[in-house]
Design a protein around this motif. Structure first.
Motif, PDB file in Angstrom:
ATOM      1  N   THR A 101       0.836  -1.208   0.000  1.00 59.05           N
ATOM      2  CA  THR A 101       0.000   0.000   0.000  1.00 59.05           C
ATOM      3  C   THR A 101       0.868   1.254   0.000  1.00 59.05           C
ATOM      4  O   THR A 101       0.597   2.227  -0.715  1.00 59.05           O
ATOM      5  N   THR A 119      -6.042   0.574  -7.116  1.00 55.18           N
ATOM      6  CA  THR A 119      -6.659  -0.669  -6.628  1.00 55.18           C
ATOM      7  C   THR A 119      -5.982  -1.140  -5.348  1.00 55.18           C
ATOM      8  O   THR A 119      -6.636  -1.566  -4.394  1.00 55.18           O
ATOM      9  N   GLY A 122      -6.974   1.339  -2.471  1.00 56.01           N
ATOM     10  CA  GLY A 122      -8.377   1.236  -2.074  1.00 56.01           C
ATOM     11  C   GLY A 122      -8.803   2.485  -1.310  1.00 56.01           C
ATOM     12  O   GLY A 122      -8.620   3.614  -1.789  1.00 56.01           O
ATOM     13  N   ASP A 123      -9.343   2.279  -0.096  1.00 56.14           N
ATOM     14  CA  ASP A 123      -9.746   3.410   0.748  1.00 56.14           C
ATOM     15  C   ASP A 123      -8.709   3.744   1.820  1.00 56.14           C
ATOM     16  O   ASP A 123      -8.963   4.560   2.706  1.00 56.14           O
ATOM     17  N   ASP A 124      -7.532   3.105   1.722  1.00 55.33           N
ATOM     18  CA  ASP A 124      -6.547   3.198   2.802  1.00 55.33           C
ATOM     19  C   ASP A 124      -5.530   4.309   2.527  1.00 55.33           C
ATOM     20  O   ASP A 124      -4.312   4.080   2.568  1.00 55.33           O
ATOM     21  N   TRP A 125      -6.007   5.532   2.285  1.00 57.56           N
ATOM     22  CA  TRP A 125      -5.115   6.621   1.932  1.00 57.56           C
ATOM     23  C   TRP A 125      -4.291   7.115   3.123  1.00 57.56           C
ATOM     24  O   TRP A 125      -3.229   7.734   2.940  1.00 57.56           O
TER      25      TRP A 125
END
Length: 544
Positions: A101, A119, A122-125
């Protein structure tokens, strides 16, 4: 049929164990029909060594498959096993499970807008920020994400494994002896993480301070679980009350058994008198033969009923006594007499002079240990406590200076690797006391709870608690008797009964004692007279 079903259904996280059966590879049964349910909140799972605590966590985590029964888990499981090591070349972000990530995030920030990067993220910024914040909460703020595991201490690597789990935010968290090898500072960080945990948490531990932060205690014993509300202190009070009641029941059952034995004996005396009277009447022919025959048959029937009645009552009394005895726990304590270990109050036991340890720590000037002092050696993980003890014991060379023991000493290492796996407990102890007779060795071992055939077990077949007792026996029964005893993290992986056994054995020890450890309740129970802090240098410190 057996099943393990993670993430079943919806609703609050939970673990349900139904009809669970499992045996170890050698065929020894661990569970047979175990029923248990773990809901939201913190559960302390306790039990003697070998009762199956770690095995149960592995079954819940899906690392082992049950022979029969089901394990159903609602939500994701995170499991911190007791003995998992991380590769020294592994980067911290890899250990935390966020390396991919992070790489994708950095690529996007550098202008690489390929779809696969988005991808992966995802939502893990905010994963980096969350990771760094979590490391800070666990006292690892100085550990950068790009460092390698080889650059951190053993205690820090344990906290990194915990951090990796917390970043995943599992619904069910399983911790197996998480405070082993953690220093006081790291333990306090872990305590805070446990207290803040919002989901289902099951922790196996012998750490009293950790267990006093749980909501309930699950006592795993003889393949079943008994539940106690409240933390460990409340459990101890409830158990003490239970044991008092159980011991009273034993006394009542013993009294009843004696009464039933007396009544049976009295009944047999009365029946014998009746038989003699009937025989006398028959011999003197005072009544018609038909009447006497009928009377004799009636007496025999009555005697049979009477005997069956009293024998039945006696059997019931024995059953009640057996049941009462079964309810009383047999967590024997070690009681030994060790007068040869005594040290006069003024005698110099140990001298350290300008000592430089192999890994950098040092003792400035001269340090002396006199008489039967009881010293606790504390300090952060990696400070050199084990190195100092090994240097004093002579198993590791000093980088400079002197370490001189003026009395016989023995060293109990963390790994308990002083026993020969291939020979029996008796033979192991005899190696340390070559002038003792076989009877003397066996008499000494009996006080360490190795009686009869148990003393002839090969050391390689001993459980963790048995290995600890055998090692302690070998050191304390040694010839010459040790007047200085060095213990390195002695309570690691010991169950509560074994910790009590160690404490009671050390109560009988009259020599000088140096204990390196982080288990404060245990250290305080030893009657510590002096606290030493190793933090670059060795110095006296107030009791924590």
């Amino acid at each position: 049929m057996s099943t393990h079903s993670p993430r079943q259904g919806s609703g609050p996280a939970s673990v349900t164990v139904t009809g669970l059966a499992y045996a170890w590879p050698d065929g020894t049964g661990v569970f047979d029909g175990l029923q248990a349910a773990f809901g939201p909140g913190r559960t302390g799972l306790i039990g003697v060594n070998g009762s199956g605590k770690s095995t149960l966590l592995q079954l819940i985590a899906g690392d082992l498959a049950p022979a029969e029964g089901t394990v159903r888990v609602t939500g994701e499981v995170g499991h911190l096993p007791q003995n998992v090591t991380l590769g020294t070349a592994l980067r911290v972000d890899e250990a935390l499970g966020i390396a991919a990530t992070r790489a994708a995030l950095h690529a996007i920030e550098a202008g690489d807008v390929r779809e696969e990067n988005f991808t992966v993220v995802g939502d893990d910024w905010d994963v980096e920020e969350r990771a760094l914040a979590l490391l800070g909460e666990l006292g690892l703020g100085d550990v950068g994400l790009d460092r390698t595991i080889g650059e951190v201490s053993g205690g820090e690597s344990v906290l990194l494994r915990l951090a990796a789990l917390l970043l995943r935010r599992p619904d069910v968290l399983l911790l197996d002896e998480p405070t082993n090898n953690l220093d006081l500072y790291a333990r306090r960080r872990l305590y805070a993480a446990v207290e803040a945990w919002p989901g289902v948490l099951v922790v196996v531990s012998h750490d009293r301070e950790l267990l006093d932060r749980v909501d309930r205690i699950a006592d795993l014993r003889d393949g079943g679980i008994t539940w106690y509300g409240g933390a460990f202190s409340a459990y101890e009070e409830a158990l003490a009350a239970e044991q008092d009641a159980a011991e009273r029941m034993v006394r009542v059952a013993e009294t009843d058994l004696k009464k039933q034995k007396r009544e049976l004996a009295d009944a047999q005396v009365k029946l014998a008198r009746r038989r003699r009277y009937g025989q006398k009447m028959y011999d003197t022919k005072r009544e018609p033969k038909v009447v006497m025959g009928a009377r004799k048959r009636a007496a025999q029937v009555s005697a049979g009923k009477h005997r069956i009645l009293h024998e039945g009552r006696l059997a019931e009394a024995r059953d009640r006594l057996d049941e009462a005895v079964e309810a009383v726990r047999d967590d024997d304590e070690i009681r030994v007499d060790l007068p040869r270990t005594s040290v006069p109050p003024g005698r110099t036991v140990l001298t350290l002079r300008e000592l430089r340890l192999a890994h950098g720590a040092r003792v400035e000037g001269e340090f002396e240990l006199r008489g039967p002092e009881r010293v606790a050696l504390v300090g952060r993980n990696g400070a050199g406590k084990t190195t100092l003890l090994r240097t004093i014991a002579g198993s590791l060379a000093a980088a400079g200076g002197e370490a001189t023991a003026h009395v016989p000493l023995r060293f109990l290492p963390q790994r308990l690797d002083v026993l020969d796996e291939e020979v029996s407990v008796v033979e192991n102890v005899a190696r340390f006391a070559p002038r003792a007779t076989d009877n003397q060795v066996r008499a000494g071992l009996a006080r360490f709870l190795f009686k009869g055939a148990r003393a002839d077990q090969p050391a390689g077949t001993l459980s963790g608690g048995e290995r600890f007792r055998a090692t302690l026996a070998a050191l304390l029964l040694a010839d010459p008797a040790p007047q200085l005893l060095l213990l390195d993290e002695p309570t690691n992986s010991l169950d509560m009964a074994s910790v009590r056994q160690l404490t009671s054995a050390l109560e009988s020890y009259e020599g000088a004692l140096i204990v390196a450890g982080h288990d404060l309740p245990f250290l305080r129970s030893l009657g510590i007279t002096r606290w030493l802090l190793l933090d670059g240098t060795l110095r006296d410190t107030p009791a924590p």
